[in-house]
Motif scaffolding. Structure first.
Motif, PDB file in Angstrom:
ATOM      1  N   ASN A  54      29.575  99.853 119.272  1.00 34.21           N
ATOM      2  CA  ASN A  54      30.898 100.405 118.982  1.00 34.21           C
ATOM      3  C   ASN A  54      31.441  99.704 117.748  1.00 34.21           C
ATOM      4  OD1 ASN A  54      33.518 101.243 118.925  1.00 34.21           O
ATOM      5  ND2 ASN A  54      33.954 100.808 121.076  1.00 34.21           N
ATOM      6  N   LYS A  75      24.950  90.267 112.607  1.00 34.13           N
ATOM      7  CA  LYS A  75      24.508  90.604 113.974  1.00 34.13           C
ATOM      8  C   LYS A  75      23.252  91.471 113.916  1.00 34.13           C
ATOM      9  CE  LYS A  75      28.481  92.659 114.769  1.00 34.13           C
ATOM     10  NZ  LYS A  75      28.899  92.609 113.359  1.00 34.13           N
ATOM     11  N   GLY A  92      46.031  95.741 109.127  1.00 32.94           N
ATOM     12  CA  GLY A  92      45.629  95.362 110.489  1.00 32.94           C
ATOM     13  C   GLY A  92      44.175  95.658 110.796  1.00 32.94           C
ATOM     14  N   TRP A 109      34.545  90.974 108.784  1.00 32.65           N
ATOM     15  CA  TRP A 109      33.827  90.709 110.028  1.00 32.65           C
ATOM     16  C   TRP A 109      33.448  91.994 110.756  1.00 32.65           C
ATOM     17  CZ3 TRP A 109      36.649  86.181 113.042  1.00 32.65           C
ATOM     18  CH2 TRP A 109      36.591  85.022 112.261  1.00 32.65           C
ATOM     19  N   PRO A 126      48.888  89.406 110.622  1.00 32.49           N
ATOM     20  CA  PRO A 126      49.511  88.126 110.963  1.00 32.49           C
ATOM     21  C   PRO A 126      48.599  86.954 110.590  1.00 32.49           C
ATOM     22  CG  PRO A 126      49.362  89.576 112.892  1.00 32.49           C
ATOM     23  CD  PRO A 126      48.577  90.212 111.799  1.00 32.49           C
ATOM     24  N   ILE A 185      52.531  89.289 108.258  1.00 30.39           N
ATOM     25  CA  ILE A 185      53.566  90.034 108.978  1.00 30.39           C
ATOM     26  C   ILE A 185      53.662  89.510 110.402  1.00 30.39           C
ATOM     27  CG2 ILE A 185      51.976  91.878 109.738  1.00 30.39           C
ATOM     28  CD1 ILE A 185      54.324  93.847 109.219  1.00 30.39           C
ATOM     29  N   GLY A 238      43.210  96.936 115.235  1.00 38.07           N
ATOM     30  CA  GLY A 238      43.868  95.718 115.699  1.00 38.07           C
ATOM     31  C   GLY A 238      45.379  95.895 115.793  1.00 38.07           C
ATOM     32  N   MET A 239      45.981  96.565 114.792  1.00 30.27           N
ATOM     33  CA  MET A 239      47.439  96.622 114.731  1.00 30.27           C
ATOM     34  C   MET A 239      48.065  97.585 115.734  1.00 30.27           C
ATOM     35  SD  MET A 239      48.812  99.187 111.970  1.00 30.27           S
ATOM     36  CE  MET A 239      50.008  99.437 113.228  1.00 30.27           C
ATOM     37  N   ARG A 245      47.188  97.734 118.943  1.00 32.64           N
ATOM     38  CA  ARG A 245      47.047  97.229 120.319  1.00 32.64           C
ATOM     39  C   ARG A 245      48.311  96.479 120.738  1.00 32.64           C
ATOM     40  NH1 ARG A 245      41.311  95.759 118.501  1.00 32.64           N
ATOM     41  NH2 ARG A 245      40.329  97.795 118.739  1.00 32.64           N
ATOM     42  N   PRO A 258      41.686  88.973 118.642  1.00 29.17           N
ATOM     43  CA  PRO A 258      40.896  89.974 117.906  1.00 29.17           C
ATOM     44  C   PRO A 258      39.389  89.757 118.019  1.00 29.17           C
ATOM     45  CG  PRO A 258      42.298  88.620 116.430  1.00 29.17           C
ATOM     46  CD  PRO A 258      42.205  87.930 117.762  1.00 29.17           C
ATOM     47  N   HIS A 259      38.654  90.489 117.169  1.00 28.47           N
ATOM     48  CA  HIS A 259      37.195  90.566 117.320  1.00 28.47           C
ATOM     49  C   HIS A 259      36.477  89.500 116.493  1.00 28.47           C
ATOM     50  CE1 HIS A 259      37.520  94.976 118.826  1.00 28.47           C
ATOM     51  NE2 HIS A 259      38.407  94.171 119.357  1.00 28.47           N
ATOM     52  N   TRP A 260      35.316  89.127 116.969  1.00 31.40           N
ATOM     53  CA  TRP A 260      34.612  87.934 116.509  1.00 31.40           C
ATOM     54  C   TRP A 260      33.483  88.268 115.551  1.00 31.40           C
ATOM     55  CZ3 TRP A 260      34.789  83.294 115.240  1.00 31.40           C
ATOM     56  CH2 TRP A 260      33.723  82.399 115.349  1.00 31.40           C
ATOM     57  N   LEU A 293      29.757  91.110 118.980  1.00 36.86           N
ATOM     58  CA  LEU A 293      30.484  92.371 119.083  1.00 36.86           C
ATOM     59  C   LEU A 293      30.795  92.511 120.563  1.00 36.86           C
ATOM     60  CD1 LEU A 293      30.055  95.593 117.157  1.00 36.86           C
ATOM     61  CD2 LEU A 293      30.191  95.736 119.639  1.00 36.86           C
ATOM     62  N   HIS A 310      47.292  92.372 122.240  1.00 34.71           N
ATOM     63  CA  HIS A 310      47.904  91.269 121.484  1.00 34.71           C
ATOM     64  C   HIS A 310      49.352  90.987 121.894  1.00 34.71           C
ATOM     65  CE1 HIS A 310      44.268  91.693 119.250  1.00 34.71           C
ATOM     66  NE2 HIS A 310      44.639  92.788 118.626  1.00 34.71           N
TER      67      HIS A 310
HETATM   68  N1  LIG Z   1      31.764  91.547 114.212  1.00 34.89           N
HETATM   69  C1  LIG Z   1      32.355  92.485 114.967  1.00 34.89           C
HETATM   70  N2  LIG Z   1      32.512  93.739 114.484  1.00 34.89           N
HETATM   71  C2  LIG Z   1      33.135  94.681 115.236  1.00 34.89           C
HETATM   72  C3  LIG Z   1      33.574  94.393 116.559  1.00 34.89           C
HETATM   73  C4  LIG Z   1      33.379  93.064 117.068  1.00 34.89           C
HETATM   74  O1  LIG Z   1      33.716  92.746 118.225  1.00 34.89           O
HETATM   75  N3  LIG Z   1      32.772  92.148 116.236  1.00 34.89           N
HETATM   76  N4  LIG Z   1      34.164  95.361 117.310  1.00 34.89           N
HETATM   77  C5  LIG Z   1      34.084  96.747 116.887  1.00 34.89           C
HETATM   78  C6  LIG Z   1      35.166  97.497 117.536  1.00 34.89           C
HETATM   79  S1  LIG Z   1      34.935  98.069 119.136  1.00 34.89           S
HETATM   80  C7  LIG Z   1      36.345  97.713 116.941  1.00 34.89           C
HETATM   81  S2  LIG Z   1      37.597  98.489 117.801  1.00 34.89           S
HETATM   82  C8  LIG Z   1      36.578  97.323 115.552  1.00 34.89           C
HETATM   83  C9  LIG Z   1      37.876  96.530 115.389  1.00 34.89           C
HETATM   84  O2  LIG Z   1      38.072  96.326 114.046  1.00 34.89           O
HETATM   85  P1  LIG Z   1      39.426  95.754 113.485  1.00 34.89           P
HETATM   86  O3  LIG Z   1      40.563  96.628 113.841  1.00 34.89           O
HETATM   87  O4  LIG Z   1      39.189  95.425 112.044  1.00 34.89           O
HETATM   88  O5  LIG Z   1      39.462  94.353 114.248  1.00 34.89           O
HETATM   89  P2  LIG Z   1      40.379  93.553 115.222  1.00 34.89           P
HETATM   90  O6  LIG Z   1      39.781  92.194 115.183  1.00 34.89           O
HETATM   91  O7  LIG Z   1      40.503  94.225 116.517  1.00 34.89           O
HETATM   92  O8  LIG Z   1      41.810  93.535 114.540  1.00 34.89           O
HETATM   93  C10 LIG Z   1      41.979  93.472 113.124  1.00 34.89           C
HETATM   94  C11 LIG Z   1      43.178  92.648 112.713  1.00 34.89           C
HETATM   95  O9  LIG Z   1      44.360  93.180 113.317  1.00 34.89           O
HETATM   96  C12 LIG Z   1      45.267  92.119 113.300  1.00 34.89           C
HETATM   97  N5  LIG Z   1      46.482  92.422 114.050  1.00 34.89           N
HETATM   98  C13 LIG Z   1      46.770  92.209 115.345  1.00 34.89           C
HETATM   99  N6  LIG Z   1      48.031  92.610 115.606  1.00 34.89           N
HETATM  100  C14 LIG Z   1      48.548  93.076 114.441  1.00 34.89           C
HETATM  101  C15 LIG Z   1      49.812  93.626 114.075  1.00 34.89           C
HETATM  102  O10 LIG Z   1      50.716  93.772 114.861  1.00 34.89           O
HETATM  103  N7  LIG Z   1      49.961  93.996 112.780  1.00 34.89           N
HETATM  104  C16 LIG Z   1      48.977  93.853 111.849  1.00 34.89           C
HETATM  105  N8  LIG Z   1      49.211  94.250 110.606  1.00 34.89           N
HETATM  106  N9  LIG Z   1      47.773  93.332 112.167  1.00 34.89           N
HETATM  107  C17 LIG Z   1      47.568  92.965 113.451  1.00 34.89           C
HETATM  108  C18 LIG Z   1      44.469  90.943 113.798  1.00 34.89           C
HETATM  109  O11 LIG Z   1      45.054  89.741 113.402  1.00 34.89           O
HETATM  110  C19 LIG Z   1      43.116  91.196 113.161  1.00 34.89           C
HETATM  111  O12 LIG Z   1      42.922  90.394 112.011  1.00 34.89           O
HETATM  112  O13 LIG Z   1      35.524  96.519 115.019  1.00 34.89           O
HETATM  113  C20 LIG Z   1      34.197  96.882 115.385  1.00 34.89           C
HETATM  114  N10 LIG Z   1      33.326  95.939 114.709  1.00 34.89           N
END
Ligand SMILES: Nc1nc2c(c(=O)[nH]1)N[C@H]1C(S)=C(S)[C@@H](COP(=O)(O)OP(=O)(O)OC[C@H]3O[C@@H](n4cnc5c(=O)[nH]c(N)nc54)[C@H](O)[C@@H]3O)O[C@H]1N2
Ligand SMILES: Nc1nc2c(c(=O)[nH]1)N[C@H]1C(S)=C(S)[C@@H](COP(=O)(O)OP(=O)(O)OC[C@H]3O[C@@H](n4cnc5c(=O)[nH]c(N)nc54)[C@H](O)[C@@H]3O)O[C@H]1N2
Ligand SMILES: [Mo]
Length: 729
Positions: free
Chosen positions: A54, A89, A213, A218, A242, A257, A338-339, A341, A615-617, A621, A720
């Motif tokens: 995913n 990965k 967000g 990563w 943030p 933010i 991320g934003m 949630r 958040p995600h690492w 994954l 979050h």
């Molecule tokens: N390496 C790696 N890759 C992945 C995943 C993983 O677990 N690891 N997961 C996969 C999946 S399932 C998904 S859903 C995606 C997720 O992908 P992204 O959406 O890029 O990742 P997240 O880490 O969930 O969140 C991203 C950022 O949102 C920020 N955030 C949290 N709350 C807020 C807010 O209120 N406002 C703003 N502006 N930012 C905010 C967090 O600080 C974080 O830096 O990535 C995918 N890819």
């Protein structure tokens, strides 16, 4: 197909080690495919695979095999998105395939959590499960006491065979919805009628890119590459988060933010744009409804000063960002998962959409309010539908909220859930409120989990069944972000006694029918290749110019074109056919008609007053990859990131063990002091570490997000929005 998708939605290996492992496999036979393509000793052969996790990036992989053993994997250069590269990965895949920790055989545990496992045969496993299903049917007259919890461990279209098998028994209890992205999906459905992002490769045409967000360095490495290239071409790149993430550190500008206030920032920008007449009235006039009402709302209720107070972003920064966004055309916004949630995540996404529409930054090359898409999921969902639903004396499946799984399952009494099937899922690791999830597991007579590794969900199961990796089977794959469509072919023989989810569905169907004829309508005699052949739609074949689906294996990948600029035809999929600032559908679902600011419902107390973001690492994954040896070599210890000021106030030093606690649980983790996180918010990345009881979801509450029900049946989860206390342990 959006609803179906939702309820449904490695590098050089030491040859000797792998060969040793393979030599240890009892009874593994070469598939017909491998026999047909067997090579002379020492000769290498290449196969096309696809990463099914995913993830935005859904990579096309080229796998090199020698003497039946995977030697290495690399990105497929035929996809201009994967572009010859994989992520950290992905390069670990051979370590995953040949990991000694893989589940090798069907196993039975004497009591959940006891660790007393015994190896059983597939026939024994199928018999235990089938007898339980028939017992339930006999006792209740229907199969509602059987619950399926399945999500995103593998998005190969064939893994939906599990849903097909469940429908072929009768009506069952289903975990509906998605923990991932539902609030934002609803927002974009209200505003535009669907999620439909522009091809991410077209960010190369943007003059400005705002990543709002998301953390692509990563979570979407190939998009990060595109953004870097756009920056080299002169585009201005801004990250709003943030946390000063690895992605943000590469930007022209990072805007810190306050969590869950993004809607206020977007509306403050709208006010500046309106005051300076930088909006695109002509675009709105032609393409939208409700813009007058929206403009009126902003002028009467929003000021830049108010937005600054809410978000913690200085007035000058908001004004500059607004000016640049409105004048550097085309400008692209990436709305991250991320934003959204948060308890107001959906409302915040609608405000950002509105900002883009106000400036006419929708439907143009290099522009857009880009979130996700499912238009390229051109599948027939044959495995999911099987031979059609079997019926019993109830009319429909019983749905519970995947985001409140533990509590919802425990609340069912008429009838209660007796059997739980878990596939492509680790609810004990990934769901909020682990303590409640554990009770739900304990309440079931029989829990069956299909997986590749023993995680916490396996530990709480009665029977664990081994599934094979992507390199051992067929598949078709699409992304929810880019527009490439990939084929996956078996590169090696199925290992140990592992089966695919579809083979397991067929095996169980056979057993059920041998015990009671007609009790399962799922087919029993198709090969994986035959199933796969049924999945590519005629539309996809026509689009790619294929006579036969297998032509996908000439390049491993093909692109669904026409989405370089999403919505360029101006045909929005809303009831009015226009962009809807004013959405009656949103109102009908209990939301505001307009994209307005919605305050977050904070659960902060005097004692638990530090917001915890999870958040995600990078090296994992969710529950995948971080458990592999190479990943453990790089990093093997969870931590909480806190600002040096917060640490000082609490007498905490870098490396100290700290207790992170709230009403539902606690964790003890190492403190990592960093100025990259806010002064008043703490960060713990969610991941599963092998041989470590750490699990962040012990302190994450199942708080619903404001949206998600419209498109996915259930609200999202505010991962979050939990608050904790942080003390030296
Ligand atoms: N390496 C790696 N890759 C992945 C995943 C993983 O677990 N690891 N997961 C996969 C999946 S399932 C998904 S859903 C995606 C997720 O992908 P992204 O959406 O890029 O990742 P997240 O880490 O969930 O969140 C991203 C950022 O949102 C920020 N955030 C949290 N709350 C807020 C807010 O209120 N406002 C703003 N502006 N930012 C905010 C967090 O600080 C974080 O830096 O990535 C995918 N890819
Ligand atoms: N605190 C917190 N929790 C979160 C999040 C967060 O941001 N914070 N993010 C949430 C998000 S965005 C998501 S998408 C979810 C993800 O939640 P899940 O979908 O549960 O996560 P995964 O770890 O990707 O996959 C689950 C399991 O599927 C197994 N698997 C892999 N391939 C196969 C296969 O072919 N067949 C079968 N049967 N199993 C297979 C994997 O080994 C893994 O154990 O987590 C959510 N949880
Ligand atoms: Mo996700």
């Amino acid at each position: 197909m959006k609803k179906e998708h939702e309820i449904t939605r490695r590098t050089f290996l030491k040859g000797s080690a792998a060969a040793g492992l393979l030599a240890g496999i009892g009874g593994a036979t070469l598939s017909d495919f491998s026999k047909a393509t067997a090579r002379a000793e020492g000769e290498t052969q290449e196969f096309f695979n696809a990463c099914p996790r995913n993830c935005y990036d859904t990579c096309s992989i080229i796998t090199t095999v020698q003497d039946g053993v995977i030697k290495h994997v690399r990105g497929n250069p035929n996809s201009t998105y994967t572009n010859g590269r994989l992520c950290v990965k992905g390069y670990n895949y051979p370590r995953r395939v040949y990991s000694p920790d893989r589940i090798k055989y069907p196993m039975r545990q004497s009591a959940k959590g006891s660790g007393q496992w015994e190896q059983i045969t597939w026939d024994e496993a199928f018999t235990i499960i089938a007898e339980k299903i028939l017992e339930i049917k006999n006792k209740y007259g229907n199969t509602l006491p059987i619950c399926l919890n399945k999500y995103s461990g593998n998005f190969n279209v064939l893994t939906y065979g599990i849903e097909g098998m469940m429908s072929s028994i009768g009506h069952t209890t289903r975990c509906q919805g998605t923990p991932c992205w539902p609030a934002g999906i609803d927002s974009q459905n209200f505003d535009m009628g669907a999620i439909l992002n522009a091809d991410p490769e077209s960010m190369l045409k943007s003059k400005m890119i705002i990543v709002w967000g998301a953390n692509p360095a990563w979570c979407s490495v190939h998009s990060m590459h595109i953004i870097q290239k756009a920056k080299e071409n002169g585009a201005k790149v801004v990250f709003i988060d943030p946390i000063m993430t690895a992605s943000a550190s590469k930007a022209d500008q990072f805007i810190e933010i306050k969590s869950s206030t993004d809607g206020a920032l977007a509306l403050g920008m709208c006010r500046y744009i309106l005051d300076h007449k930088l909006q695109d009235d002509a675009w709105m006039e032609e393409n939208s409804i409700g813009h007058e009402e929206f403009v009126d709302y902003v002028k009467k209720n929003i000021t830049v000063e108010w937005a600054s107070e809410k978000t913690g972003v200085p007035v000058q920064v908001i004004e500059n960002l607004a000016y640049e966004y409105a004048t550097m055309e085309p400008a692209s916004i990436w709305i991250g998962y991320g934003m959204q949630r948060h308890t107001n995540g959906g409302a915040n996404v609608r405000c950002i959409d509105a900002l883009a529409a106000l400036c006419g930054n929708v439907g143009k090359m290099g522009a857009g309010a880009n979130y996700a898409q499912l238009d390229s999921w051109l599948f027939n969902y044959a495995a999911m539908t099987g031979n059609g639903a079997n019926t019993d004396n109830v009319e429909a499946d019983r749905n519970i909220n995947i985001n409140n799984f533990g509590a919802d399952l425990l609340s069912l009494t008429d009838p209660p859930v007796e059997m739980l099937w878990v596939a492509c899922r680790n609810p004990m690791g990934q769901d909020p409120e682990t303590g409640v999830v554990r009770k739900a597991y304990e309440s079931c007579d029989l829990v069956v989990t299909v997986d590749q590794f023993f995680n916490e969900s396996c530990n709480m199961s009665d029977i664990v069944l081994p599934c094979c990796t992507i390199f051992e089977t067929w598949g078709l794959h699409a992304s929810y972000w880019h527009y490439w469509y990939h084929g996956n072919q078996p590169a090696i023989a199925q290992m140990y006694e592992s089966k695919t989810d579809v083979e397991i569905a067929m095996g169980l169907s056979e057993k059920l029918n041998s015990l009671q004829a007609g009790s399962c309508t799922y087919p029993t005699d198709r090969t994986m290749e035959e199933w796969c052949a049924m999945e590519m739609t005629d539309g996809a074949k026509e689009l790619f110019g294929f006579k036969d689906w297998k032509e996908i294996f000439e390049k491993g990948t093909a692109k669904v074109t026409g989405y370089e600029a999403a919505w360029s035809d101006g045909q929005f999929r809303t009831p009015s056919g226009k962009y809807e600032f004013y959405s009656e559908q949103a109102a009908a679902m209990g939301n505001h008609l307009l994209p307005v600011y919605r305050e977050a419902d904070e659960t902060k107390t005097d004692e638990y007053n530090v917001r915890l973001i999870t958040p995600h690492w990078k090296y994992g994954l969710h529950s995948q990859f971080q458990n592999l040896d190479w990943m453990q070599d790089i990093h093997n210890e969870p931590f909480v990131e806190i600002h040096p000021q917060m640490a000082k106030d609490r007498g905490i030093e870098d490396g100290d063990a700290v207790r992170v606690e709230n009403e539902i649980g606690y964790l003890v983790v190492k403190a990592k002091l960093t100025q990259n996180v806010p002064r008043d918010e703490a960060v713990i990345y969610e991941a599963w570490y092998k041989d470590n009881p750490f699990n962040v979801n012990y302190v994450v509450k199942a708080i619903p997000a404001d949206m998600g029900v419209f498109a996915t049946g259930q609200p999202g989860v505010s991962f979050h929005d939990s608050f904790v206390s942080i003390k030296k342990a």
